[in-house]
Design an enzyme around this catalytic site. Structure first.
Site, mmCIF file in Angstrom:
data_model
loop_
_atom_site.group_PDB
_atom_site.id
_atom_site.type_symbol
_atom_site.label_atom_id
_atom_site.label_comp_id
_atom_site.label_asym_id
_atom_site.label_seq_id
_atom_site.Cartn_x
_atom_site.Cartn_y
_atom_site.Cartn_z
ATOM 1 N N HIS A 223 19.440 -9.037 -8.516
ATOM 2 C CA HIS A 223 18.330 -10.071 -7.956
ATOM 3 C C HIS A 223 16.978 -9.833 -8.697
ATOM 4 O O HIS A 223 16.150 -10.518 -8.095
ATOM 5 C CB HIS A 223 18.227 -9.735 -6.521
ATOM 6 C CG HIS A 223 17.635 -8.630 -5.870
ATOM 7 N ND1 HIS A 223 18.278 -7.316 -5.928
ATOM 8 C CD2 HIS A 223 16.496 -8.226 -5.811
ATOM 9 C CE1 HIS A 223 17.487 -6.174 -5.714
ATOM 10 N NE2 HIS A 223 16.087 -6.785 -5.532
HETATM 11 C C1 UD1 Z 1 12.339 -8.626 -2.852
HETATM 12 C C2 UD1 Z 1 11.553 -7.673 -3.429
HETATM 13 C C3 UD1 Z 1 12.230 -6.576 -4.232
HETATM 14 C C4 UD1 Z 1 13.652 -5.958 -3.361
HETATM 15 C C5 UD1 Z 1 14.243 -7.167 -2.773
HETATM 16 C C6 UD1 Z 1 15.273 -6.833 -1.799
HETATM 17 C C7 UD1 Z 1 9.280 -8.262 -4.184
HETATM 18 C C8 UD1 Z 1 8.424 -8.308 -5.149
HETATM 19 N N1 UD1 Z 1 10.553 -8.034 -4.518
HETATM 20 O O1 UD1 Z 1 12.853 -9.450 -3.967
HETATM 21 O O2 UD1 Z 1 11.847 -5.377 -4.592
HETATM 22 O O3 UD1 Z 1 14.460 -5.119 -3.936
HETATM 23 O O4 UD1 Z 1 13.248 -8.104 -1.873
HETATM 24 O O5 UD1 Z 1 16.348 -7.928 -1.288
HETATM 25 O O6 UD1 Z 1 8.598 -8.197 -3.242
HETATM 26 N N2 UD1 Z 1 15.029 -16.203 -0.534
HETATM 27 C C9 UD1 Z 1 15.906 -16.721 0.221
HETATM 28 N N3 UD1 Z 1 15.860 -16.297 1.677
HETATM 29 C C10 UD1 Z 1 15.186 -15.084 2.017
HETATM 30 C C11 UD1 Z 1 14.451 -14.378 1.116
HETATM 31 C C12 UD1 Z 1 14.269 -15.000 -0.090
HETATM 32 O O7 UD1 Z 1 16.313 -17.776 0.041
HETATM 33 O O8 UD1 Z 1 15.161 -14.554 3.245
HETATM 34 C C13 UD1 Z 1 14.908 -16.465 -1.898
HETATM 35 C C14 UD1 Z 1 13.721 -17.509 -2.180
HETATM 36 O O9 UD1 Z 1 14.192 -18.352 -3.190
HETATM 37 C C15 UD1 Z 1 12.868 -16.689 -2.774
HETATM 38 C C16 UD1 Z 1 13.588 -15.600 -3.587
HETATM 39 O O10 UD1 Z 1 14.707 -15.347 -2.794
HETATM 40 O O11 UD1 Z 1 11.906 -17.538 -3.497
HETATM 41 C C17 UD1 Z 1 12.997 -14.483 -3.759
HETATM 42 O O12 UD1 Z 1 12.543 -13.746 -2.607
HETATM 43 P P1 UD1 Z 1 11.445 -12.741 -2.535
HETATM 44 O O13 UD1 Z 1 11.166 -12.250 -1.272
HETATM 45 O O14 UD1 Z 1 10.092 -13.344 -3.320
HETATM 46 O O15 UD1 Z 1 11.802 -11.622 -3.613
HETATM 47 P P2 UD1 Z 1 13.304 -10.915 -3.465
HETATM 48 O O16 UD1 Z 1 13.806 -11.377 -4.856
HETATM 49 O O17 UD1 Z 1 13.972 -10.987 -2.405
#
Ligand code: UD1
Length: 389
Positions: A223
């Site tokens: 991820h």
């Molecule tokens: C985040 C953390 C990472 C951690 C990870 C655990 C940051 C910079 N990164 O990464 O350090 O290891 O969480 O999982 O804070 N999305 C969904 N549903 C959700 C959440 C996210 O669909 O409930 C999707 C969206 O497309 C979003 C993408 O995931 O744009 C990224 O989500 P984001 O929370 O920005 O970062 P993670 O990749 O989850």
């Protein structure tokens, strides 16, 4: 208010834990349990903890399932920030946190790990002059292109107390002139693993559900932005997974939504081999159960690298560096990047060598990191926290 409190004997330390992303729920669950234990022992300073959820993770499989399974009290408020570019996501959290913290005026804010939620929590508290404690402090990848590295460096700089999981983390902070604030307490993720592993074994049905046999499969997670947002790397990783997986040795990959979206957007599309089994994100207990019985774990997650090491299962880290170098030094983790050849060779070597239970003994404390953190905070900040009406 209790009689003791009325007579002015009991001090209450009011703190707010800021959480928002999956690994933070696990860490906060352990701190919440330690707070309950602390208060049950009728201490001089009682702790009143409030939770704020930024809403960074909002899918039920990434958020609510952790609250239900790990007995985390519902947050006082969920800011519902959701996804977005880093700047906007962090800014929206900052706005919501500033209002909530200004209204509550806690004695202390506790932030966890290295996500955008950690950064926003630390910034909001610092601007309001509220002391900050950082749980899982001092980790460094020395790769400033990683959003998580930026978040860690800033949170550590702003926090008054830095709770380090490893000796290496303390050394990193000393090198940055932050040694006086560092406390080596052990790893709350290790606390969680020790606490939940028996329940995972007893309650999880995931091996049977996926028709897996112990040591008969590989477990992968991907991820990190450096892997998902680079089409060449993403393609190389899934090509490697196709090569490793076989009918008698499936590869299971619980897919983070970010990765699912990135895979859908890949052109030309990468077809997955039938032995690559994709599932939605899974619960903590199912993850622990899958990690414990895997022949090998492949991941770019910091938490999953360590959980493999806790379980004595060999890990291949799909990055060029790690914040957990002691797992590499202990011989249970190898950095393989996104190179299909190195990944395939790593899997062969791991399957031949097998696991090394006890490889990490002593590296992450003794399962009481959360208790230590609560005790230290109650002593340090409790003195100036008289009972408020
Ligand atoms: C985040 C953390 C990472 C951690 C990870 C655990 C940051 C910079 N990164 O990464 O350090 O290891 O969480 O999982 O804070 N999305 C969904 N549903 C959700 C959440 C996210 O669909 O409930 C999707 C969206 O497309 C979003 C993408 O995931 O744009 C990224 O989500 P984001 O929370 O920005 O970062 P993670 O990749 O989850």
């Amino acid at each position: 208010m209790s009689d003791r409190a009325k007579s002015g004997e009991e001090a209450v330390l009011r703190w707010t834990s800021v959480v928002g992303a999956r690994p933070q729920f696990v860490k906060a669950a352990m701190i919440g349990r330690a707070v309950r234990r602390h208060n049950a022992a009728r201490p001089a300073v009682r702790v009143a903890e409030t939770l704020i959820h930024t809403g960074q993770h909002y899918d039920p499989g990434l958020s609510q399932v952790f609250f239900d399974q790990l007995d985390i009290r519902p947050p006082r408020i969920n800011l519902g920030v959701g996804s977005g570019p880093h700047g906007r996501q962090t800014a929206e959290m900052l706005t919501g946190l500033e209002s909530a913290l200004a209204a509550d005026r806690p004695d202390l804010v506790v932030v966890y790990g290295d996500t955008n939620t950690t950064l926003a929590g630390a910034l909001a508290a610092a601007k309001l002059g509220i002391p900050i404690a950082h749980v899982e402090a001092g980790l460094r990848s020395r790769n400033m292109r990683m959003p998580e590295e930026i978040n860690r460096v800033v949170a550590d700089r702003l926090a008054a107390l830095l709770f380090c999981p490893t000796r290496e983390a303390v050394a990193n902070l000393k090198a940055e002139g932050l040694g006086a604030r560092a406390r080596l307490v052990g790893d709350v993720m290790y606390d969680a693993f020790l606490h939940y592993k028996a329940r995972a074994r007893a309650d999880s049905r995931i091996l049977a559900g996926l028709n897996l046999t112990p040591r008969g499969y590989a477990l992968a997670t991907v991820h990190r932005q450096e892997n998902t947002d680079d089409p060449e790397r993403l393609r190389a990783l899934f090509e490697a997974f196709n090569r490793i997986a076989a009918p008698d040795f499936p590869l299971i990959i619980p897919l983070h939504p970010r990765t699912r979206n990135a895979l859908r957007a890949l052109r030309p599309r990468t077809a997955l081999a039938p032995a690559v089994i994709v599932t939605p994100p899974i619960s903590y207990l199912d993850m622990i159960a899958l990690e414990a019985e895997a022949a090998v774990v492949l991941t770019d997650s910091g938490g999953v690298q360590k959980e493999a090491a806790f379980a004595g299962v060999p890990c291949l880290t799909l990055r060029g560096e790690t914040e957990w170098p002691e797992t590499v030094a202990a011989g249970i983790n190898r950095l393989v990047g996104a190179d299909p050849g190195r990944i395939a060779r790593g899997v062969r070597a791991a399957r031949t060598a097998g696991g090394r239970r006890g490889a990490v003994r002593g590296l992450y404390g003794n399962g009481a990191a959360a208790d230590r953190i609560v005790d230290i905070l109650a002593k340090r900040f409790g003195a100036r926290a008289p009972e408020r009406g």
